[in-house]
Design a protein around this motif. Structure first.
Motif: not given
Length: 301
Positions: A123-124, A127, A130-131, A143, A177, A180, A182-184
């Motif tokens: 992931i970034s 984020k 959020e995770f 997500l 990633l 933006g 995708c999120d993961y």
């Protein structure tokens, strides 16, 4: 067009090379494999070592081999099409689908002993919070996961309501990633950590992060494929890999290889939460009934 023209020239040179080996009377089998998908594809070394060791074990019965690589890497869909062209490509690692099982000949031993189906997430760093707040599978489904265009994983996740962003090139996943898209990026616990470490070493100005408090699991092995005409190669690797399972070498390779060793000991995952995703697309030909071929994690439901 330029790439296709070059590929046609390469095919011709490959055939000439094989002919010269035959004329010279050389009896060493040349196994053509794909090169790395990208510099981040550190799992490639594991695959090469596995093929090298399995064919070494089988040498007494099938004769000696050596590995060579295609000089260019194409997308998985295009690469599979090359298996039927003699001297260009002999062996590809891929997740099984019904179409692939019908079109090609597979080695019926999961390369990572089933651990590939347990997915951590790249992931970034922005984020992470959020995770960390994920407490239900529905939150994760909201997500977006990055996946390869031709990867069976993308279909498996979409079948269960996961959002998927498909891209053609492996290295593009890491860029998406950051951008933006995708999120993961779900990666097997046997490959993701090595890929992340390599990427961060090469890109210190924009590092990515791991998230493994939550895992996604679906039964999807990685297996070796060759053409139906190359049945002797399939038999050779199958024989060698089965011996490696029996004597513990395959599990030992997983525990010691730089790419896969971070998955062990398997008890380290006992506090991780796992979301199980059914794989209704898994072909019946995959030997899920052979328990000795599969390793499992004991995680929270």
């Amino acid at each position: 067009m330029q790439r296709l023209r070059w590929l046609h020239q390469f095919i011709g040179l490959s055939c000439l090379s094989i002919a010269s080996l035959s004329v010279a009377g050389e009896d060493i089998q040349v196994i053509k494999m794909t090169p790395k998908q990208s510099q981040e594809d550190v799992s490639h070394d594991y695959l090469v070592k596995l093929v090298s060791r399995s064919t070494e074990i089988a040498e007494e019965h099938f004769g000696p081999s050596r590995i060579e690589f295609m000089p260019i890497m194409l997308s998985q869909g295009r690469v599979l099409q090359l298996l039927g062209i003699g001297g260009v490509l002999d062996l590809v690692s891929s997740a099984p689908t019904s179409e692939r099982e019908a079109s090609f000949l597979s080695v019926k031993v999961p390369i990572f002993m089933g651990l590939l189906g347990y997915r951590m997430m790249i992931i970034s760093p922005e984020k992470r919070m959020e995770f960390e707040e994920i407490t239900s599978e529905d939150q994760l489904k909201n997500l977006v996961a990055c996946q390869g265009t031709a990867w069976p994983d993308a279909d498996i996740l979409e079948d269960s309501g996961y959002k998927v962003f498909r891209v053609d090139k492996f290295e593009q996943m890491f860029e998406e990633l950051h951008d933006g898209g995708c999120d993961y990026f779900p990666r097997g616990i046997t490959e993701g950590y090595g890929e992340l470490e390599y990427y961060n070493e090469k890109n210190p100005e924009k590092p990515l992060a791991k998230f493994d408090s939550v895992l996604i699991h679906y039964q999807v092995p990685l297996m070796f494929y060759t053409s139906h005409n190359n049945f002797e190669l399939a038999a050779k690797i199958q024989y060698g890999m089965e011996r490696m399972v029996e004597n513990g070498e395959l599990e030992a390779l997983l525990k010691t290889h730089p790419v896969t060793q971070s998955a062990f000991p398997l008890s380290k995952w006992k506090n991780s939460k796992i979301y199980s995703v059914p794989n209704n697309r898994l072909p019946k030909s995959v030997p899920t009934f052979k328990k000795e071929l599969w390793l499992e994690l004991n995680t929270q439901p």
